[in-house]
Enzyme design. Structure first.
Site, mmCIF file in Angstrom:
data_model
loop_
_atom_site.group_PDB
_atom_site.id
_atom_site.type_symbol
_atom_site.label_atom_id
_atom_site.label_comp_id
_atom_site.label_asym_id
_atom_site.label_seq_id
_atom_site.Cartn_x
_atom_site.Cartn_y
_atom_site.Cartn_z
ATOM 1 C CB SER A 51 -0.959 0.017 1.192
ATOM 2 O OG SER A 51 -2.132 -0.654 0.839
ATOM 3 C CE LYS B 47 -3.989 0.821 -1.366
ATOM 4 N NZ LYS B 47 -4.633 0.247 -0.183
ATOM 5 C CE1 TYR C 149 -4.466 -0.905 -4.802
ATOM 6 C CE2 TYR C 149 -5.160 -3.190 -4.952
ATOM 7 C CZ TYR C 149 -4.825 -2.097 -4.188
ATOM 8 O OH TYR C 149 -4.807 -2.186 -2.818
ATOM 9 C CE1 TYR D 79 -3.532 -0.721 4.897
ATOM 10 C CE2 TYR D 79 -1.799 -0.870 6.539
ATOM 11 C CZ TYR D 79 -2.243 -1.074 5.249
ATOM 12 O OH TYR D 79 -1.401 -1.619 4.327
ATOM 13 C CB VAL E 40 -0.133 -5.815 4.220
ATOM 14 C CG1 VAL E 40 -1.430 -5.213 4.706
ATOM 15 C CG2 VAL E 40 -0.166 -6.084 2.730
HETATM 16 N N1 GLU Z 1 -2.389 -5.566 -1.951
HETATM 17 C C1 GLU Z 1 -3.293 -5.774 -0.868
HETATM 18 C C2 GLU Z 1 -4.700 -5.482 -1.230
HETATM 19 O O1 GLU Z 1 -4.953 -4.691 -2.090
HETATM 20 C C3 GLU Z 1 -2.998 -5.004 0.369
HETATM 21 C C4 GLU Z 1 -2.192 -3.808 0.254
HETATM 22 C C5 GLU Z 1 -1.871 -3.171 1.581
HETATM 23 O O2 GLU Z 1 -2.811 -2.790 2.322
HETATM 24 O O3 GLU Z 1 -0.684 -2.988 1.860
HETATM 25 O O4 GLU Z 1 -5.583 -6.062 -0.642
#
Ligand code: GLU
Length: 303
Positions: A63, A66, A187, A239, A257
């Site tokens: 993530s 992102k 993604y 998160y 994660v």
């Molecule tokens: N690639 C995972 C997803 O999209 C998690 C990414 C993350 O939260 O680090 O579910």
């Protein structure tokens, strides 16, 4: 300040706790990563670099990607981006479908999965080859070749049922323009990018330099955009624990994660910590402790 001594001390202090937390297990490539690893790297605004522990080991940025896809989208789309994506903390799990229903397919922010998928849709529209553009951005920012881990990307695609649901759900509200498969391909690949703490501390340098390229290249984003990226990291980057991060650490952060967390002290430095064991909020357990120790030792935070 003797940053090298600070980083060495943090790694030594946390050594007895190596292995704590739970490694992400939803795909094999992440599940087999040893939790007994901890790296930390820092780059000052002026370009001095320091690191300790497993700072050169590449890990799945997940993530954290992102942040970079949002950076690209801000560059390509400008303020129109915010017609499709909000900027409020969600208060829901990162992959929740619940809010999307009542909010007509407009994700709360670009750092929950729905938001990042909406960002990926914008990139597919605006870039001739969005996957290549993400890698070009990452490689340019850290001055080293960055690649996708195709095994991770394929596993993400094979198990990403909830992400498929989020994308289709947004499409049903008319909020995704492109083919869902093309958007998710981007993604899943961006999540699979593999980078080290040293590379990420360098790559996030523009966030402590008012948008200026860390290695002297063309401006990455404007000063206003850099400020906004930092604001979003502080409020939505970790998160459901953004409040706890602000309270305990007080820096804009983005976690993944894979166990990485990037953090910024605007105008001063960018840093990255990595340790694969996660806490119950999905953030690196030792990574968060390392950042807390860093703030305690240096007094550096935005507050
Ligand atoms: N690639 C995972 C997803 O999209 C998690 C990414 C993350 O939260 O680090 O579910």
């Amino acid at each position: 300040m003797d940053f090298q001594a600070v980083l060495d001390e943090i790694v030594a202090t946390l050594e007895p706790e190596l292995g704590a937390g739970t490694v992400a297990s939803y795909i094999p490539a992440l599940a087999r990563v040893s939790p007994r690893q901890l790296g930390i790297a820092l780059r000052t605004r002026a370009g001095e670099e320091f690191c300790a522990g497993d700072a050169a080991t590449r890990f799945s940025i997940q993530s954290i990607s992102k942040l970079f896809s949002l950076t690209l989208a801000m560059r390509h789309v400008g303020d129109d981006l915010w017609q499709r994506i909000g900027r409020e903390p969600s208060g829901n799990p990162f992959n929740s479908l619940v809010q999307l229903e009542s909010e007509q397919g407009k994700p709360r922010n670009p750092f929950i999965n729905a938001g990042a998928i909406a960002v990926a849709d914008r990139l597919v529209t605006h870039c001739a080859n969005a996957r290549a553009d993400v890698l070009t951005l990452l490689s340019g920012l850290c001055g080293e070749a960055v690649g996708f881990d195709e095994e991770v990307a394929a596993s993400e695609a094979a198990t990403g049922f909830r992400n498929v649901a989020l994308a289709n759900f947004m499409k049903s509200f008319g909020k995704i323009d492109n083919d869902v498969a093309a958007v998710l391909d981007l993604y899943f690949h961006q999540c699979s990018a593999a980078m080290s703490c040293v590379q990420l501390a360098r790559a996030t340098g523009y966030l402590c330099r008012d948008g200026a390229h860390p290695l002297g290249g063309a401006e990455v984003v404007s000063e206003r955009q850099a400020r906004r990226l930092n604001a979003l990291m502080l409020t939505c980057g970790t998160y459901d624990a953004a409040g706890e991060f602000a309270f305990r650490i007080g820096m804009p952060c983005k976690s993944g994660v894979g166990g990485g967390i990037v953090a910024v002290v605007p105008d001063t430095l960018s840093l990255c910590v990595w340790s694969p064991g996660l806490d119950e909020t999905g953030n690196s357990l030792l990574g968060m402790k390392a950042l807390e120790l860093f703030v305690a030792r240096t007094g550096l935070s935005v507050f």
